[in-house]
Design an enzyme around this catalytic site. Sequence first.
Site, PDB file in Angstrom:
ATOM      1  N   ASP A 126       0.847  -1.198   0.000  1.00 52.62           N
ATOM      2  CA  ASP A 126       0.000   0.000   0.000  1.00 52.62           C
ATOM      3  C   ASP A 126       0.882   1.249   0.000  1.00 52.62           C
ATOM      4  O   ASP A 126       1.952   1.265  -0.629  1.00 52.62           O
ATOM      5  CB  ASP A 126      -0.943  -0.048   1.223  1.00 52.62           C
ATOM      6  N   HIS A 158      -3.774   6.061   3.162  1.00 54.60           N
ATOM      7  CA  HIS A 158      -4.490   4.837   2.800  1.00 54.60           C
ATOM      8  C   HIS A 158      -3.920   3.612   3.501  1.00 54.60           C
ATOM      9  O   HIS A 158      -4.652   2.827   4.117  1.00 54.60           O
ATOM     10  CB  HIS A 158      -4.429   4.691   1.275  1.00 54.60           C
ATOM     11  N   SER A 315     -13.217  16.402  23.538  1.00 58.38           N
ATOM     12  CA  SER A 315     -12.951  16.483  22.106  1.00 58.38           C
ATOM     13  C   SER A 315     -13.626  15.321  21.398  1.00 58.38           C
ATOM     14  O   SER A 315     -13.910  14.295  21.997  1.00 58.38           O
ATOM     15  CB  SER A 315     -11.450  16.500  21.829  1.00 58.38           C
TER      16      SER A 315
END
Length: 584
Positions: A126, A158, A315
Amino acid sequence: MQQRKLAVALCAALVFSASLVSAAQPDPNRVIVKYKPGAKSQAQAAIAAAGGRVHLQLDPQSAIAVTLPPAALQGLRNNPSIEFVEQDAPRYPLGQVVPYGINTVQAPSTVATGADGTGITVCVIDSGIKADHEDFAGVAMSGYASSGQTWNTDTCGHGTHVAGTIAAANNTTGVIGVSPGKVGLYIVKVFDGASCGYSYASSVSDAANRCASAGARVINMSLGGSTKSVTEENAFNSLNSNGVLSIAAAGNAGTSALSYPASYSSVMSVAATDSNNVVATFSQFNSQVEIAAPGVGVLSTYPFVDASMTVGSASFIVSALEGSVQATASGGLVNGGLCTSAGSWAGKVVLCERGTISFADKLNNVKAGGGVAGAIYNNVAGGFTGTLGTVAVTIPGISMSREDGLALIANSLGLTATVSTVPNSNASGYAYLDGTSMATPHTAGSAAIIWSAAPTKTNLQVRNAMNSTARDLGAAGRDNYYGNGLVQTLAATEALLGGGGTPVAGPSGLTASNSGTVKGKRQINLGWTAGTVTVDVYRNSTKIASAINNVGSYKDSIGGSGTLTYKVCNAGSTTSCSANATVN
Ligand SMILES: [Ca+2]
């Protein structure tokens, strides 16, 4: 010119909330008092007389949350105005999220058997990996990149996302992979640059050869292209003969086109499903699709953060809407509903529910109402990524999960919210992505943990075990959309072991009691020792609840009469079960 495109195009980075644990311990004497209809004032008087301290009035539930001296409990329970008193059970902010797909493929119940991926190396071909991401701490990894590149960095995100689904650590933060950080990773970088645009069949072939040389038994390829290559097919045929299991994405064109390497017979082709186990509209469908796994709204690790949101001191996981301006804005949090028209929102951060009109139109309504930022929450469970298209919007816009949006509306309106779409390029981020690219690592991770249960078995045996136990979806039997069906890791592990494995202990301490009749149906309360592995509930040998959270209780409602026999099993298992509990 042929390009080998990444099998996913949707991209967005998210910030993840650190755990919000306070040092104080929950109050063991805090209870919820449910009063009878019309008896609120009597209940309040009784609570006051008992020395109770009131925390919350839950009028819609006819209930009051109070701290009571333990000695006063029984008296209150006996009070004729009181229906019941129950513990006010603690609820915690969740520091680590288990993405839905991890349970969908039965990873936790398989890991509970000891098959956690230890000893198996998965090769990820990848865009590299952000090796220093907080959620890969302790994960064994090495890799290869061609000259001038580094395997342990990831410029487009990715590869880091894919690797997180396979192997994110089970720690106190982020997410968890199919293998909870126990598999080894071998990373071969074939995509680089900001967009990770394309590679070549020869590069993928070379990468796969390197995977095998590095000892990988499973290869994950969340990539593909429409043109077949004889050389590439020869490479995967050879690897298949040499015991390597190669797994690749079916493709995201939403057509019946074949994609390669997924569509070589020596490679498993993986379709993508959503959280309802329905095939994604983008998932390619053809005779080579072999199996299906989660690939819509998949939360996993990301090498940077493109947006953040804090409300008060908390958050949240958010994503910048594609095309949003990069800016930071603060204001009081308000609920804008669907934001189909402008409200009185001067200086506010506005929550908008997804739906009815475009994201850009919502944000421009927020802007027209004086709002400084818009946060669009999903109209179905989970998070999402969205785009503003070509419409100009001058305030920052983010997307967030439905769960977080509803929680903010319930608890946090009026607090100061700060939204930032200014990227942080060197942070441990998290992102929701869609694609057969995301389905592929669920499958590769599954193969790895299955194999770790029986490392002497062959790649073909692992593949057969996965295909023979996949949960049939769509048209009965194999079909071109789901292949053999949804990956079921525990069932495949048990099949691979051929009954020769040692069954892991299932839930314990099951009790069943009849708590009366409502509208002619018997109400049965089940209780057992809670745990972390999702469970199935059976009544008279019929499954009545599938893969529910293991909270240690379940309520059944059933008409008729006669004896009812219950058992609770680790999700997907027919052997890791509680003893039966019977109620008349
Ligand atoms: Ca984690």
